[in-house]
Design a protein around this motif. Structure first.
Motif, PDB file in Angstrom:
ATOM      1  N   MET A  47       0.831  -1.206   0.000  1.00 16.18           N
ATOM      2  CA  MET A  47       0.000   0.000   0.000  1.00 16.18           C
ATOM      3  C   MET A  47       0.868   1.261   0.000  1.00 16.18           C
ATOM      4  O   MET A  47       0.544   2.242  -0.681  1.00 16.18           O
ATOM      5  N   ALA A  48       1.975   1.240   0.731  1.00 14.90           N
ATOM      6  CA  ALA A  48       2.889   2.386   0.727  1.00 14.90           C
ATOM      7  C   ALA A  48       3.473   2.587  -0.674  1.00 14.90           C
ATOM      8  O   ALA A  48       3.549   3.721  -1.174  1.00 14.90           O
ATOM      9  N   TRP A  49       3.870   1.503  -1.304  1.00 17.08           N
ATOM     10  CA  TRP A  49       4.418   1.549  -2.665  1.00 17.08           C
ATOM     11  C   TRP A  49       3.364   2.078  -3.641  1.00 17.08           C
ATOM     12  O   TRP A  49       3.643   2.929  -4.474  1.00 17.08           O
ATOM     13  N   TYR A  50       2.142   1.592  -3.528  1.00 22.09           N
ATOM     14  CA  TYR A  50       1.058   2.029  -4.415  1.00 22.09           C
ATOM     15  C   TYR A  50       0.746   3.520  -4.200  1.00 22.09           C
ATOM     16  O   TYR A  50       0.601   4.275  -5.163  1.00 22.09           O
ATOM     17  N   LEU A  51       0.654   3.923  -2.934  1.00 19.41           N
ATOM     18  CA  LEU A  51       0.359   5.326  -2.645  1.00 19.41           C
ATOM     19  C   LEU A  51       1.492   6.244  -3.096  1.00 19.41           C
ATOM     20  O   LEU A  51       1.247   7.376  -3.533  1.00 19.41           O
ATOM     21  N   ALA A  52       2.731   5.761  -3.003  1.00 13.70           N
ATOM     22  CA  ALA A  52       3.864   6.549  -3.507  1.00 13.70           C
ATOM     23  C   ALA A  52       3.733   6.736  -5.017  1.00 13.70           C
ATOM     24  O   ALA A  52       3.986   7.828  -5.542  1.00 13.70           O
ATOM     25  N   TYR A  53       3.320   5.686  -5.714  1.00 15.45           N
ATOM     26  CA  TYR A  53       3.103   5.756  -7.156  1.00 15.45           C
ATOM     27  C   TYR A  53       2.020   6.786  -7.491  1.00 15.45           C
ATOM     28  O   TYR A  53       2.200   7.641  -8.362  1.00 15.45           O
ATOM     29  N   VAL A  54       0.901   6.727  -6.784  1.00 16.22           N
ATOM     30  CA  VAL A  54      -0.200   7.666  -7.009  1.00 16.22           C
ATOM     31  C   VAL A  54       0.244   9.091  -6.676  1.00 16.22           C
ATOM     32  O   VAL A  54      -0.025  10.038  -7.434  1.00 16.22           O
ATOM     33  N   ALA A  55       0.927   9.250  -5.554  1.00 21.47           N
ATOM     34  CA  ALA A  55       1.381  10.585  -5.150  1.00 21.47           C
ATOM     35  C   ALA A  55       2.352  11.163  -6.168  1.00 21.47           C
ATOM     36  O   ALA A  55       2.260  12.348  -6.522  1.00 21.47           O
ATOM     37  N   CYS A  56       3.275  10.355  -6.637  1.00 23.84           N
ATOM     38  CA  CYS A  56       4.226  10.841  -7.643  1.00 23.84           C
ATOM     39  C   CYS A  56       3.512  11.236  -8.929  1.00 23.84           C
ATOM     40  O   CYS A  56       3.878  12.230  -9.562  1.00 23.84           O
ATOM     41  N   ASN A  57       2.508  10.451  -9.316  1.00 27.41           N
ATOM     42  CA  ASN A  57       1.753  10.805 -10.531  1.00 27.41           C
ATOM     43  C   ASN A  57       0.997  12.115 -10.360  1.00 27.41           C
ATOM     44  O   ASN A  57       0.791  12.834 -11.340  1.00 27.41           O
ATOM     45  N   ASN A  58       0.594  12.423  -9.153  1.00 27.75           N
ATOM     46  CA  ASN A  58      -0.154  13.661  -8.910  1.00 27.75           C
ATOM     47  C   ASN A  58       0.753  14.861  -8.663  1.00 27.75           C
ATOM     48  O   ASN A  58       0.440  15.960  -9.128  1.00 27.75           O
ATOM     49  N   TRP A  59       1.825  14.687  -7.915  1.00 26.55           N
ATOM     50  CA  TRP A  59       2.601  15.837  -7.466  1.00 26.55           C
ATOM     51  C   TRP A  59       4.051  15.872  -7.924  1.00 26.55           C
ATOM     52  O   TRP A  59       4.753  16.838  -7.652  1.00 26.55           O
ATOM     53  N   ALA A  60       4.519  14.843  -8.593  1.00 23.26           N
ATOM     54  CA  ALA A  60       5.902  14.849  -9.091  1.00 23.26           C
ATOM     55  C   ALA A  60       5.883  14.577 -10.596  1.00 23.26           C
ATOM     56  O   ALA A  60       6.551  13.673 -11.094  1.00 23.26           O
ATOM     57  N   ARG A  61       5.110  15.349 -11.288  1.00 19.38           N
ATOM     58  CA  ARG A  61       4.910  15.112 -12.727  1.00 19.38           C
ATOM     59  C   ARG A  61       6.215  15.232 -13.519  1.00 19.38           C
ATOM     60  O   ARG A  61       6.419  14.482 -14.471  1.00 19.38           O
ATOM     61  N   ASP A  62       7.073  16.153 -13.140  1.00 15.89           N
ATOM     62  CA  ASP A  62       8.339  16.292 -13.862  1.00 15.89           C
ATOM     63  C   ASP A  62       9.177  15.024 -13.733  1.00 15.89           C
ATOM     64  O   ASP A  62       9.770  14.556 -14.702  1.00 15.89           O
ATOM     65  N   PHE A  63       9.223  14.498 -12.525  1.00 16.72           N
ATOM     66  CA  PHE A  63       9.963  13.254 -12.292  1.00 16.72           C
ATOM     67  C   PHE A  63       9.336  12.094 -13.067  1.00 16.72           C
ATOM     68  O   PHE A  63      10.031  11.332 -13.737  1.00 16.72           O
ATOM     69  N   MET A  64       8.026  11.960 -12.989  1.00 16.20           N
ATOM     70  CA  MET A  64       7.342  10.839 -13.622  1.00 16.20           C
ATOM     71  C   MET A  64       7.387  10.931 -15.147  1.00 16.20           C
ATOM     72  O   MET A  64       7.356   9.909 -15.824  1.00 16.20           O
ATOM     73  N   SER A  65       7.472  12.128 -15.689  1.00 11.10           N
ATOM     74  CA  SER A  65       7.499  12.270 -17.148  1.00 11.10           C
ATOM     75  C   SER A  65       8.914  12.199 -17.727  1.00 11.10           C
ATOM     76  O   SER A  65       9.091  12.272 -18.938  1.00 11.10           O
ATOM     77  N   HIS A  66       9.907  12.016 -16.851  1.00 15.00           N
ATOM     78  CA  HIS A  66      11.299  11.919 -17.299  1.00 15.00           C
ATOM     79  C   HIS A  66      11.459  10.699 -18.214  1.00 15.00           C
ATOM     80  O   HIS A  66      11.116   9.577 -17.854  1.00 15.00           O
ATOM     81  N   LYS A  67      11.976  10.922 -19.421  1.00 18.04           N
ATOM     82  CA  LYS A  67      12.183   9.853 -20.402  1.00 18.04           C
ATOM     83  C   LYS A  67      13.380   8.999 -19.990  1.00 18.04           C
ATOM     84  O   LYS A  67      14.445   9.515 -19.667  1.00 18.04           O
ATOM     85  N   VAL A  68      13.190   7.697 -20.016  1.00 17.69           N
ATOM     86  CA  VAL A  68      14.269   6.762 -19.686  1.00 17.69           C
ATOM     87  C   VAL A  68      14.899   6.235 -20.971  1.00 17.69           C
ATOM     88  O   VAL A  68      16.119   6.214 -21.108  1.00 17.69           O
ATOM     89  N   ALA A  69      14.041   5.796 -21.897  1.00 20.94           N
ATOM     90  CA  ALA A  69      14.522   5.301 -23.195  1.00 20.94           C
ATOM     91  C   ALA A  69      13.397   5.456 -24.207  1.00 20.94           C
ATOM     92  O   ALA A  69      12.322   4.888 -24.020  1.00 20.94           O
ATOM     93  N   GLY A  70      13.619   6.226 -25.233  1.00 25.36           N
ATOM     94  CA  GLY A  70      12.587   6.424 -26.250  1.00 25.36           C
ATOM     95  C   GLY A  70      11.336   7.043 -25.646  1.00 25.36           C
ATOM     96  O   GLY A  70      11.386   8.094 -25.033  1.00 25.36           O
ATOM     97  N   HIS A  71      10.204   6.349 -25.828  1.00 26.60           N
ATOM     98  CA  HIS A  71       8.940   6.839 -25.287  1.00 26.60           C
ATOM     99  C   HIS A  71       8.651   6.274 -23.881  1.00 26.60           C
ATOM    100  O   HIS A  71       7.574   6.487 -23.345  1.00 26.60           O
ATOM    101  N   ILE A  72       9.587   5.567 -23.341  1.00 30.93           N
ATOM    102  CA  ILE A  72       9.410   4.964 -22.015  1.00 30.93           C
ATOM    103  C   ILE A  72       9.838   5.979 -20.960  1.00 30.93           C
ATOM    104  O   ILE A  72      10.978   6.445 -20.952  1.00 30.93           O
TER     105      ILE A  72
END
Length: 118
Positions: A47-72
């Motif tokens: 649940m902590a891992w899941y909530l961290a994922y949700v929180a990052c998607n909501n409040w850390a958009r720059d981090f989450m949108s960082h390209k790793v490889a191509g469109h990934i």
């Protein structure tokens, strides 16, 4: 079908006594303890891992949108890791249950069957 003086079916009485005997066994208490000791920490961790994922998607958009490889991007990797972590926890639980829970459960099942025949 014959009914006892108490108004309850004798088969049902035997099953009730068998259940009570198993419920009061030390192995049953140990089985519940082992189960809780596995399930509670892993549930909290997931649940902590899941909530961290949700929180990052909501409040850390720059981090989450960082390209790793191509469109990934990081969000896609985190999303896939949600599935991976679910399967890993399920595999760990299966292994744990086979080693630590099933032997106790089998013994309790045998005890229940013996008590039902009495």
């Amino acid at each position: 079908m014959a009914v006892s003086d108490e108004g309850e079916d004798p088969v049902r009485q035997r099953e009730s006594r068998a259940y009570e005997a198993v419920h009061q066994a030390a192995d049953f208490t140990e089985l519940k303890r082992r189960y809780r000791n596995f399930v509670v920490p892993w549930t909290i961790a997931f649940m902590a891992w899941y909530l961290a994922y949700v929180a990052c998607n909501n409040w850390a958009r720059d981090f989450m949108s960082h390209k790793v490889a191509g469109h990934i991007n990081v969000a896609l990797i985190f999303g896939l890791l949600q599935f991976v972590s679910t399967f890993v926890i399920a595999a760990l639980y299966g292994r744990f249950a086979n080693r630590k829970l099933d032997p106790l459960a089998s013994g309790l099942n045998a005890k229940y069957k013996r008590e039902r025949r009495r």
